[in-house]
Scaffold this motif. Structure first.
Motif, PDB file in Angstrom:
ATOM      1  N   VAL A 143       0.843  -1.194   0.000  1.00 47.73           N
ATOM      2  CA  VAL A 143       0.000   0.000   0.000  1.00 47.73           C
ATOM      3  C   VAL A 143       0.880   1.246   0.000  1.00 47.73           C
ATOM      4  N   GLU A 144       0.580   2.168  -0.910  1.00 47.23           N
ATOM      5  CA  GLU A 144       1.277   3.446  -1.001  1.00 47.23           C
ATOM      6  C   GLU A 144       0.300   4.575  -0.644  1.00 47.23           C
ATOM      7  N   PRO A 145       0.808   5.797  -0.442  1.00 45.57           N
ATOM      8  CA  PRO A 145      -0.095   6.890  -0.071  1.00 45.57           C
ATOM      9  C   PRO A 145      -1.259   7.069  -1.042  1.00 45.57           C
ATOM     10  N   TYR A 146      -2.399   7.390  -0.469  1.00 42.58           N
ATOM     11  CA  TYR A 146      -3.631   7.703  -1.168  1.00 42.58           C
ATOM     12  C   TYR A 146      -4.335   6.436  -1.655  1.00 42.58           C
ATOM     13  N   PHE A 147      -4.589   6.226  -2.900  1.00 41.92           N
ATOM     14  CA  PHE A 147      -5.486   5.148  -3.322  1.00 41.92           C
ATOM     15  C   PHE A 147      -4.736   3.943  -3.892  1.00 41.92           C
ATOM     16  N   ASN A 148      -5.275   2.772  -3.602  1.00 37.18           N
ATOM     17  CA  ASN A 148      -4.687   1.502  -4.030  1.00 37.18           C
ATOM     18  C   ASN A 148      -5.812   0.539  -4.396  1.00 37.18           C
ATOM     19  N   CYS A 149      -5.580  -0.301  -5.400  1.00 37.44           N
ATOM     20  CA  CYS A 149      -6.582  -1.267  -5.864  1.00 37.44           C
ATOM     21  C   CYS A 149      -6.158  -2.683  -5.476  1.00 37.44           C
ATOM     22  N   LEU A 150      -7.066  -3.441  -4.885  1.00 46.26           N
ATOM     23  CA  LEU A 150      -6.794  -4.830  -4.537  1.00 46.26           C
ATOM     24  C   LEU A 150      -7.495  -5.738  -5.544  1.00 46.26           C
ATOM     25  N   TYR A 151      -6.703  -6.474  -6.324  1.00 49.62           N
ATOM     26  CA  TYR A 151      -7.240  -7.428  -7.297  1.00 49.62           C
ATOM     27  C   TYR A 151      -7.136  -8.835  -6.699  1.00 49.62           C
ATOM     28  N   VAL A 152      -8.264  -9.543  -6.660  1.00 51.42           N
ATOM     29  CA  VAL A 152      -8.309 -10.925  -6.170  1.00 51.42           C
ATOM     30  C   VAL A 152      -8.764 -11.792  -7.337  1.00 51.42           C
ATOM     31  N   TYR A 153      -7.986 -12.813  -7.655  1.00 49.37           N
ATOM     32  CA  TYR A 153      -8.287 -13.601  -8.849  1.00 49.37           C
ATOM     33  C   TYR A 153      -7.814 -15.036  -8.659  1.00 49.37           C
ATOM     34  N   ARG A 154      -8.108 -15.876  -9.635  1.00 50.68           N
ATOM     35  CA  ARG A 154      -7.791 -17.290  -9.544  1.00 50.68           C
ATOM     36  C   ARG A 154      -7.177 -17.778 -10.834  1.00 50.68           C
ATOM     37  N   VAL A 155      -6.109 -18.563 -10.704  1.00 46.53           N
ATOM     38  CA  VAL A 155      -5.516 -19.262 -11.839  1.00 46.53           C
ATOM     39  C   VAL A 155      -5.629 -20.755 -11.536  1.00 46.53           C
ATOM     40  N   LEU A 156      -6.500 -21.423 -12.300  1.00 41.18           N
ATOM     41  CA  LEU A 156      -6.887 -22.797 -11.969  1.00 41.18           C
ATOM     42  C   LEU A 156      -7.413 -22.817 -10.537  1.00 41.18           C
ATOM     43  N   GLN A 157      -6.821 -23.596  -9.627  1.00 43.45           N
ATOM     44  CA  GLN A 157      -7.303 -23.628  -8.249  1.00 43.45           C
ATOM     45  C   GLN A 157      -6.448 -22.772  -7.315  1.00 43.45           C
ATOM     46  N   ASP A 158      -5.548 -21.993  -7.884  1.00 45.90           N
ATOM     47  CA  ASP A 158      -4.623 -21.180  -7.099  1.00 45.90           C
ATOM     48  C   ASP A 158      -5.164 -19.758  -6.965  1.00 45.90           C
ATOM     49  N   TRP A 159      -5.546 -19.385  -5.755  1.00 43.78           N
ATOM     50  CA  TRP A 159      -6.070 -18.048  -5.519  1.00 43.78           C
ATOM     51  C   TRP A 159      -4.924 -17.072  -5.277  1.00 43.78           C
ATOM     52  N   ARG A 160      -5.023 -15.897  -5.893  1.00 48.52           N
ATOM     53  CA  ARG A 160      -3.956 -14.918  -5.838  1.00 48.52           C
ATOM     54  C   ARG A 160      -4.539 -13.523  -5.593  1.00 48.52           C
ATOM     55  N   ALA A 161      -3.658 -12.612  -5.196  1.00 48.91           N
ATOM     56  CA  ALA A 161      -4.072 -11.218  -4.994  1.00 48.91           C
ATOM     57  C   ALA A 161      -2.908 -10.300  -5.313  1.00 48.91           C
ATOM     58  N   THR A 162      -3.239  -9.128  -5.831  1.00 50.79           N
ATOM     59  CA  THR A 162      -2.239  -8.128  -6.184  1.00 50.79           C
ATOM     60  C   THR A 162      -2.722  -6.764  -5.718  1.00 50.79           C
ATOM     61  N   MET A 163      -1.827  -6.004  -5.081  1.00 49.28           N
ATOM     62  CA  MET A 163      -2.130  -4.631  -4.678  1.00 49.28           C
ATOM     63  C   MET A 163      -1.450  -3.682  -5.662  1.00 49.28           C
ATOM     64  N   VAL A 164      -2.233  -2.795  -6.259  1.00 49.57           N
ATOM     65  CA  VAL A 164      -1.719  -1.861  -7.262  1.00 49.57           C
ATOM     66  C   VAL A 164      -1.979  -0.427  -6.799  1.00 49.57           C
ATOM     67  N   PRO A 165      -0.947   0.327  -6.424  1.00 47.97           N
ATOM     68  CA  PRO A 165      -1.128   1.740  -6.055  1.00 47.97           C
ATOM     69  C   PRO A 165      -1.496   2.580  -7.277  1.00 47.97           C
ATOM     70  N   ILE A 166      -2.383   3.554  -7.077  1.00 52.80           N
ATOM     71  CA  ILE A 166      -2.780   4.435  -8.176  1.00 52.80           C
ATOM     72  C   ILE A 166      -2.669   5.905  -7.790  1.00 52.80           C
ATOM     73  N   GLY A 167      -2.047   6.197  -6.641  1.00 54.84           N
ATOM     74  CA  GLY A 167      -1.865   7.581  -6.238  1.00 54.84           C
ATOM     75  C   GLY A 167      -3.180   8.300  -6.027  1.00 54.84           C
ATOM     76  N   THR A 168      -3.307   9.471  -6.612  1.00 54.92           N
ATOM     77  CA  THR A 168      -4.527  10.269  -6.429  1.00 54.92           C
ATOM     78  C   THR A 168      -5.576  10.041  -7.507  1.00 54.92           C
ATOM     79  N   HIS A 169      -5.294   9.150  -8.458  1.00 54.41           N
ATOM     80  CA  HIS A 169      -6.256   8.908  -9.542  1.00 54.41           C
ATOM     81  C   HIS A 169      -7.267   7.859  -9.086  1.00 54.41           C
TER      82      HIS A 169
END
Length: 420
Positions: A143-169
């Motif tokens: 997590v970085e300052p201001y706004f961040n997007c949490l993506y939760v997804y699945r590849v086959l049976q493997d659950w994954r997540a990615t945090m993507v900072p987007i700043g002030t946008h």
């Protein structure tokens, strides 16, 4: 309380708590009046910041002052506390800055976008939550300052997540990702599926705490399951599994399956380390651990009169508050299983002692907190209700983090009740 920090020149974001003004941080910037999220506290959402430069169609890159009153990903549920979470993060024996997590509107329908073996231009990962950081990084979650997007997804049976900072946008969390593993910070996912029924999981997001690793992590509905998401190697807290029965509500009998659900599935209940005053003006994480658990049929009580049943007295047992030691807060919680009741009606009709009716603001909603010991006297409090007629509020409860004390958010009618 208003926090400011400069990032990339003069880009500044503020989350205003209470009716306060905040300077924009730009030369000659005028104060911006705003109020914060209901649970941070106050009554509506207003986050004011200077948006980072981005070329528009005219080629202009001038920074723009922005105030948002609705989180793009959360939409109409932006100001409904039961869906989201907001608190200052714990570090050692103190607190960091304020962090808010907003669940995606219609989070339950996101399941279709999760169940895929390969992402492509036709099938992309969607953000499940949006995180706001009050000007501070939290590397464990990416997590970085201001706004961040949490993506939760699945590849086959493997659950994954990615945090993507987007700043002030802020609105960029509405964008899908064709390859979510190619951006941001990859996080570890622990998924549990105590039920195959999608409706068994509340469409909410929560902050949780890895007591062994000393780090915050995320809990969120993920399809027909609950996902704990954190740094590599984090340890999920165990579920409550079971507990004592709730008082029956004559017109709304709960089943054994419903009773098990509110204990076995996170999101219905909430737990955290409760704060203790370090001085007259400061808090620090205390020794008391608290869990607040809803009545299994709380989500069915849609009328104000449901909270004043004539068949078994005026009080409705809406939640348990379980604490590991005496917590001398305004709620006067005692060690063990405290019962929380709500009543709708006049103070006299609800049997509230006259001295307790002098609270402010006094209205038609009241709370009673009954300690575990039969010899211990109950505590009475007035209650503020906020109706949300345009959305369906889940029958969940959670702690409300305040700068001077914790209290609770409890679904009441199709709204949120705050115990004062």
């Amino acid at each position: 309380m208003c926090y400011e920090r400069e990032v990339a020149g003069s880009v500044v974001a503020c989350l205003i708590v209470g009716m306060m003004a905040c300077q924009s941080g730009m030369p000659g910037g005028a104060p911006v009046a705003a109020i914060g999220r209901p649970e941070c506290p106050s009554d509506s959402l207003a986050i004011t910041f200077v948006e980072a430069p981005r070329k528009d169609r005219t080629g202009s890159t001038a920074p723009q002052l922005q105030t948002i009153h609705k989180i793009s990903l959360a939409g109409d549920i932006s100001t409904v506390p039961e869906f989201h979470d907001c608190q200052e993060f714990v570090r050692g024996d103190g607190y960091l800055r304020l962090y808010a997590i907003f669940a995606r509107f219609h989070l339950g329908s996101l399941a279709d976008s999760l169940d895929t073996a390969r992402y492509s231009p036709q099938k992309r990962a969607l953000a499940a939550a949006e995180i706001y950081s009050d000007g501070e990084s939290y590397p464990a979650l990416g997590v970085e300052p201001y706004f961040n997007c949490l993506y939760v997804y699945r590849v086959l049976q493997d659950w994954r997540a990615t945090m993507v900072p987007i700043g002030t946008h802020e609105a960029d969390c509405l964008n899908s990702l064709p390859d979510p593993a190619s951006k941001g910070t990859a996080l570890e996912v622990h998924r549990v599926t105590p039920s195959t029924d999608l409706t068994a999981y509340p469409p909410v997001a929560r902050w949780d705490w890895d007591g062994k690793g000393g780090q915050q992590y995320i809990g969120i509905m993920c399809g027909a399951g609950w996902c704990d998401i954190g740094a590599k190697g984090f340890v999920s807290t165990p579920t409550q599994v079971s507990g004592p029965a709730f008082d029956k509500i004559c017109a709304f009998p709960w089943t054994a399956a419903q009773a098990k659900q509110v204990y076995a599935i996170k999101g219905w209940y909430d737990e955290q380390v409760l704060a203790t005053p370090a001085s007259s003006s400061m808090l620090h994480p205390g020794p008391v651990h608290g869990v607040i658990i809803p009545n299994p049929v709380l989500g069915q009580l849609d009328q104000a009169t449901d909270f004043h049943p004539s068949c078994n007295g005026p009080w409705v047992h809406v939640a348990y508050a379980v604490v590991t030691g005496a917590y001398s807060s305004k709620l006067q919680l005692q060690s063990g299983w405290n019962k929380i009741y709500l009543c709708y009606g006049s103070g006299n009709d609800c049997g509230v002692p006259p001295i307790a009716q002098a609270c402010s603001p006094a209205g038609m909603w009241w709370a009673k907190i009954k300690p575990p010991g039969f010899w211990q006297k109950p505590t009475y409090r007035c209650v503020t209700q906020r109706l949300h007629s345009n959305v369906s509020v889940p029958g969940a409860v959670r702690w409300r983090w305040l700068v001077n004390d914790e209290t609770g958010w409890i679904r009441c009618q199709n709204g949120c009740c705050q115990i004062n």
